[in-house]
Design a protein around this motif. Structure first.
Motif, PDB file in Angstrom:
ATOM      1  N   GLU A  93       0.817  -1.223   0.000  1.00  0.00           N
ATOM      2  CA  GLU A  93       0.000   0.000   0.000  1.00  0.00           C
ATOM      3  C   GLU A  93       0.850   1.273   0.000  1.00  0.00           C
ATOM      4  O   GLU A  93       0.349   2.363   0.231  1.00  0.00           O
ATOM      5  CB  GLU A  93      -0.958   0.003   1.213  1.00  0.00           C
ATOM      6  N   ALA A  94       2.152   1.130  -0.271  1.00  0.00           N
ATOM      7  CA  ALA A  94       3.066   2.280  -0.194  1.00  0.00           C
ATOM      8  C   ALA A  94       2.645   3.409  -1.129  1.00  0.00           C
ATOM      9  O   ALA A  94       2.307   3.183  -2.293  1.00  0.00           O
ATOM     10  CB  ALA A  94       4.486   1.840  -0.522  1.00  0.00           C
ATOM     11  N   ARG A  95       2.661   4.625  -0.580  1.00  0.00           N
ATOM     12  CA  ARG A  95       2.381   5.826  -1.383  1.00  0.00           C
ATOM     13  C   ARG A  95       3.563   6.779  -1.370  1.00  0.00           C
ATOM     14  O   ARG A  95       3.669   7.640  -2.243  1.00  0.00           O
ATOM     15  CB  ARG A  95       1.164   6.555  -0.821  1.00  0.00           C
ATOM     16  N   SER A  96       4.400   6.657  -0.343  1.00  0.00           N
ATOM     17  CA  SER A  96       5.472   7.639  -0.178  1.00  0.00           C
ATOM     18  C   SER A  96       6.762   6.954   0.249  1.00  0.00           C
ATOM     19  O   SER A  96       6.744   5.863   0.843  1.00  0.00           O
ATOM     20  CB  SER A  96       5.065   8.689   0.864  1.00  0.00           C
ATOM     21  N   ILE A  97       7.869   7.610  -0.060  1.00  0.00           N
ATOM     22  CA  ILE A  97       9.176   7.039   0.239  1.00  0.00           C
ATOM     23  C   ILE A  97      10.117   8.165   0.677  1.00  0.00           C
ATOM     24  O   ILE A  97      10.098   9.254   0.113  1.00  0.00           O
ATOM     25  CB  ILE A  97       9.725   6.282  -1.002  1.00  0.00           C
ATOM     26  N   LEU A  98      10.863   7.901   1.735  1.00  0.00           N
ATOM     27  CA  LEU A  98      11.888   8.843   2.182  1.00  0.00           C
ATOM     28  C   LEU A  98      13.232   8.283   1.758  1.00  0.00           C
ATOM     29  O   LEU A  98      13.620   7.193   2.187  1.00  0.00           O
ATOM     30  CB  LEU A  98      11.842   9.005   3.709  1.00  0.00           C
ATOM     31  N   LEU A  99      13.922   8.994   0.900  1.00  0.00           N
ATOM     32  CA  LEU A  99      15.219   8.552   0.390  1.00  0.00           C
ATOM     33  C   LEU A  99      16.316   9.281   1.155  1.00  0.00           C
ATOM     34  O   LEU A  99      16.314  10.519   1.246  1.00  0.00           O
ATOM     35  CB  LEU A  99      15.306   8.868  -1.114  1.00  0.00           C
ATOM     36  N   ILE A 100      17.241   8.516   1.738  1.00  0.00           N
ATOM     37  CA  ILE A 100      18.330   9.103   2.528  1.00  0.00           C
ATOM     38  C   ILE A 100      19.640   8.914   1.772  1.00  0.00           C
ATOM     39  O   ILE A 100      20.162   7.802   1.677  1.00  0.00           O
ATOM     40  CB  ILE A 100      18.420   8.443   3.918  1.00  0.00           C
ATOM     41  N   CYS A 172       5.907   5.502   4.112  1.00  0.00           N
ATOM     42  CA  CYS A 172       5.736   4.066   4.345  1.00  0.00           C
ATOM     43  C   CYS A 172       7.090   3.354   4.309  1.00  0.00           C
ATOM     44  O   CYS A 172       7.309   2.372   5.015  1.00  0.00           O
ATOM     45  CB  CYS A 172       4.860   3.441   3.252  1.00  0.00           C
ATOM     46  N   VAL A 173       7.982   3.853   3.439  1.00  0.00           N
ATOM     47  CA  VAL A 173       9.257   3.173   3.187  1.00  0.00           C
ATOM     48  C   VAL A 173      10.391   4.178   3.344  1.00  0.00           C
ATOM     49  O   VAL A 173      10.294   5.319   2.872  1.00  0.00           O
ATOM     50  CB  VAL A 173       9.297   2.574   1.757  1.00  0.00           C
ATOM     51  N   VAL A 174      11.467   3.748   4.015  1.00  0.00           N
ATOM     52  CA  VAL A 174      12.682   4.550   4.111  1.00  0.00           C
ATOM     53  C   VAL A 174      13.758   3.826   3.311  1.00  0.00           C
ATOM     54  O   VAL A 174      14.083   2.664   3.605  1.00  0.00           O
ATOM     55  CB  VAL A 174      13.138   4.723   5.574  1.00  0.00           C
ATOM     56  N   LEU A 175      14.270   4.466   2.276  1.00  0.00           N
ATOM     57  CA  LEU A 175      15.265   3.838   1.401  1.00  0.00           C
ATOM     58  C   LEU A 175      16.618   4.510   1.604  1.00  0.00           C
ATOM     59  O   LEU A 175      16.756   5.724   1.425  1.00  0.00           O
ATOM     60  CB  LEU A 175      14.842   3.963  -0.071  1.00  0.00           C
ATOM     61  N   LEU A 176      17.604   3.718   1.970  1.00  0.00           N
ATOM     62  CA  LEU A 176      18.960   4.233   2.159  1.00  0.00           C
ATOM     63  C   LEU A 176      19.725   4.197   0.844  1.00  0.00           C
ATOM     64  O   LEU A 176      19.780   3.161   0.173  1.00  0.00           O
ATOM     65  CB  LEU A 176      19.717   3.380   3.176  1.00  0.00           C
ATOM     66  N   LEU A 191      13.358   1.010  13.780  1.00  0.00           N
ATOM     67  CA  LEU A 191      12.232   1.697  13.149  1.00  0.00           C
ATOM     68  C   LEU A 191      11.089   0.726  12.882  1.00  0.00           C
ATOM     69  O   LEU A 191      11.312  -0.461  12.602  1.00  0.00           O
ATOM     70  CB  LEU A 191      12.668   2.326  11.822  1.00  0.00           C
ATOM     71  N   GLU A 192       9.866   1.231  12.916  1.00  0.00           N
ATOM     72  CA  GLU A 192       8.731   0.381  12.538  1.00  0.00           C
ATOM     73  C   GLU A 192       8.444   0.484  11.039  1.00  0.00           C
ATOM     74  O   GLU A 192       7.762  -0.359  10.475  1.00  0.00           O
ATOM     75  CB  GLU A 192       7.491   0.751  13.348  1.00  0.00           C
ATOM     76  N   GLN A 193       8.983   1.523  10.388  1.00  0.00           N
ATOM     77  CA  GLN A 193       8.841   1.615   8.937  1.00  0.00           C
ATOM     78  C   GLN A 193       9.743   0.587   8.256  1.00  0.00           C
ATOM     79  O   GLN A 193      10.731   0.117   8.839  1.00  0.00           O
ATOM     80  CB  GLN A 193       9.239   3.016   8.458  1.00  0.00           C
ATOM     81  N   ASN A 194       9.421   0.267   7.018  1.00  0.00           N
ATOM     82  CA  ASN A 194      10.303  -0.593   6.222  1.00  0.00           C
ATOM     83  C   ASN A 194      11.564   0.181   5.892  1.00  0.00           C
ATOM     84  O   ASN A 194      11.503   1.206   5.196  1.00  0.00           O
ATOM     85  CB  ASN A 194       9.597  -1.015   4.923  1.00  0.00           C
ATOM     86  N   LEU A 195      12.721  -0.295   6.376  1.00  0.00           N
ATOM     87  CA  LEU A 195      14.009   0.346   6.100  1.00  0.00           C
ATOM     88  C   LEU A 195      14.787  -0.542   5.148  1.00  0.00           C
ATOM     89  O   LEU A 195      15.056  -1.711   5.441  1.00  0.00           O
ATOM     90  CB  LEU A 195      14.796   0.541   7.403  1.00  0.00           C
ATOM     91  N   PRO A 198      18.525  -3.305   4.761  1.00  0.00           N
ATOM     92  CA  PRO A 198      18.580  -3.365   6.221  1.00  0.00           C
ATOM     93  C   PRO A 198      19.909  -2.822   6.752  1.00  0.00           C
ATOM     94  O   PRO A 198      20.902  -2.745   6.018  1.00  0.00           O
ATOM     95  CB  PRO A 198      18.438  -4.867   6.512  1.00  0.00           C
ATOM     96  N   LEU A 199      19.920  -2.465   8.028  1.00  0.00           N
ATOM     97  CA  LEU A 199      21.116  -1.840   8.601  1.00  0.00           C
ATOM     98  C   LEU A 199      22.345  -2.729   8.484  1.00  0.00           C
ATOM     99  O   LEU A 199      23.464  -2.234   8.319  1.00  0.00           O
ATOM    100  CB  LEU A 199      20.861  -1.483  10.075  1.00  0.00           C
ATOM    101  N   HIS A 200      22.171  -4.052   8.558  1.00  0.00           N
ATOM    102  CA  HIS A 200      23.352  -4.924   8.508  1.00  0.00           C
ATOM    103  C   HIS A 200      23.918  -5.070   7.093  1.00  0.00           C
ATOM    104  O   HIS A 200      24.924  -5.741   6.900  1.00  0.00           O
ATOM    105  CB  HIS A 200      23.070  -6.299   9.133  1.00  0.00           C
ATOM    106  N   ALA A 201      23.284  -4.389   6.110  1.00  0.00           N
ATOM    107  CA  ALA A 201      23.866  -4.331   4.760  1.00  0.00           C
ATOM    108  C   ALA A 201      24.903  -3.219   4.650  1.00  0.00           C
ATOM    109  O   ALA A 201      25.656  -3.167   3.680  1.00  0.00           O
ATOM    110  CB  ALA A 201      22.766  -4.103   3.726  1.00  0.00           C
ATOM    111  N   GLY A 202      24.939  -2.315   5.640  1.00  0.00           N
ATOM    112  CA  GLY A 202      25.867  -1.192   5.598  1.00  0.00           C
ATOM    113  C   GLY A 202      27.274  -1.609   5.975  1.00  0.00           C
ATOM    114  O   GLY A 202      27.492  -2.617   6.655  1.00  0.00           O
ATOM    115  N   TRP A 203      28.252  -0.789   5.571  1.00  0.00           N
ATOM    116  CA  TRP A 203      29.659  -1.157   5.772  1.00  0.00           C
ATOM    117  C   TRP A 203      30.101  -1.096   7.232  1.00  0.00           C
ATOM    118  O   TRP A 203      31.203  -1.539   7.565  1.00  0.00           O
ATOM    119  CB  TRP A 203      30.570  -0.291   4.906  1.00  0.00           C
ATOM    120  N   ALA A 204      29.253  -0.545   8.109  1.00  0.00           N
ATOM    121  CA  ALA A 204      29.582  -0.607   9.532  1.00  0.00           C
ATOM    122  C   ALA A 204      29.599  -2.062  10.000  1.00  0.00           C
ATOM    123  O   ALA A 204      30.285  -2.417  10.957  1.00  0.00           O
ATOM    124  CB  ALA A 204      28.564   0.199  10.337  1.00  0.00           C
TER     125      ALA A 204
END
Length: 427
Positions: A93-100, A172-176, A191-195, A198-204
């Protein structure tokens, strides 16, 4: 559009590999469908390939791809369709996305990548806003990309377990599109939003050695499917830890890893009658942007590095100290664009190939890392969007690009396994 070519002396064995891939196309696509039924594809990714004429293999997999601005605009509809499928999968049902995006706001070409991603998701029917983790940006800030597009960055707010913007925008969705090299900020945790990714995909957290361990498994299965030697699509590697380049700690262990890997490659070269000198790439186990990378042809080269080389190897993006490296089989590239050395980079979203480009470098050799200052990009000349030409020769452009797409999707599948295996919430 320039169609890159291979040195004719080395097309033979690769033609055989490409022929096998073309012949097995129905089996390959059926196999991929079954794999994606069992494993969730990463949201998006790009794969660096090397094509040596006798070997076609991935050498890097990026889960936060920049460079969408370098794709052939004729094939933007592929990205838009893939974006619709990828978002629908995580949030129907996503309508919006926050791109970081990344914090490096002065790189106008990277900003063009951000503008292209915004365009793709808007065309896919989503409202897109850009939130930034950059602490220096405390109010809405407009920047101009290399292509002249305006990129509007906004500070992110956290309310409870959701990310929002100052005017109440509640996606609805946060895209890194930020690879978290500098660590995982608290604002992104739990976060409760779909991120995505996922965080464990990052180089940290992520390590290349985990990815290529998963790729070993995928390459073995695929090679059995089409009856080839897995080595033809898979570079040897070993990881090496406990290093301190400044203090020269771990040099001997690194030299041993280089020697053993060179010996394994030399044995394969003898088996296939390849006359080139084996080489390895030593690179940071975590990190990107071509930093912390060196090309080595003998173990002696990693002993007693001079200060410049130690500085180059000791720190990568965001000042991350390098204590772990992988020693990876070097794969020559014999592809050229206008007589400059080139390597293909293939882009995917969800499980679909969406395009790619050649990374071209006039100042680098066939045994060197091309991801370096001075590189240029030439969009891949897809004549049809990664579909094979059953009536064409194995090395005609559509068939070569289909082979690239197959190998790139193997790396994407390996990334899916890697993320499963390293998921901190895995049972």
């Amino acid at each position: 559009m320039t169609v890159p070519h291979l040195s004719t002396a080395l097309t033979g064995p690769l033609l055989e590999l490409e022929s096998r891939i073309l012949t097995a196309q129905p089996h390959i696509e059926h196999w991929f469908r079954s794999q994606w039924h069992n494993h969730a594809a990463p949201f998006y990714g790009s794969v660096d390939l090397r094509n040596s004429g006798f070997k076609l293999a991935p050498v890097d997999m990026n889960l936060f791809p920049g460079g969408h601005n370098n794709l052939n605009p004729d094939f933007l509809p592929l990205s838009i369709q893939a974006a619709q499928a990828a978002v629908e999968k995580v949030c129907p049902e996503a309508r919006s996305i926050l791109l970081i995006p990344e914090n490096h706001t002065r790189n106008t070409f990277y900003l063009q990548n951000v503008a292209t991603l915004v365009h793709i998701f808007e065309q896919a029917g989503l409202k897109v806003r850009l939130g930034t983790l950059n602490p220096e940006i405390t109010e809405i800030t407009e920047l101009t990309s290399a292509g002249g597009d305006i990129v509007k960055l906004e500070p992110i707010l956290r309310q409870g377990n959701r990310l929002k913007l100052a005017d109440g925008f509640n996606p609805c969705v946060v895209l890194l599109n930020n690879d978290l090299s500098g660590g995982i900020p608290d604002i992104l945790k739990d976060l409760e939003q779909n991120l995505l990714p996922p965080l464990h995909a990052g180089w940290a957290v992520r390590r290349k050695s985990n990815h290529f361990t998963a790729y070993d498994q995928v390459a073995e299965q695929f090679s059995q499917l089409i009856s080839i030697d897995p080595w033809m699509i898979n570079p040897y590697f070993v990881n090496c830890s406990g290093l301190d380049f400044h203090a020269r700690q771990g040099e001997d262990a690194l030299a041993e890893s280089v020697a053993s890997t060179l010996d394994k490659i030399a044995a394969k070269y003898r088996e296939y009658g390849i006359k080139n000198d084996p080489f390895v790439i030593v690179k940071a186990d975590a990190g990107t942007y071509g930093m912390g990378v060196m090309s080595v042809k003998s173990p002696e080269e990693v002993i007693g590095l001079n200060r410049k080389a130690r500085n180059k190897m000791s720190v990568v993006k965001e000042g991350l100290e390098v204590s772990e490296v992988i020693v990876q089989e070097g794969v020559y590239t014999f592809e050229t664009v206008d007589d400059a050395v080139a390597e293909p980079v293939v882009y995917m979203m969800d499980r679909f190939v969406t395009g790619g480009f050649y990374r071209v470098h006039t100042g680098r050799g066939i045994d060197e890392n091309l991801n370096a200052p001075g590189m240029q990009f030439v969009p891949l000349s897809f004549e049809t969007p990664c579909l094979p030409d059953k009536h064409g020769s194995p090395d005609c452009a559509p068939n070569r690009f289909y082979a690239y797409g197959v190998i790139a999707r193997l790396a994407l599948l390996a990334a899916a396994l890697e993320l499963e295996n390293t998921d901190p919430e895995r049972d």
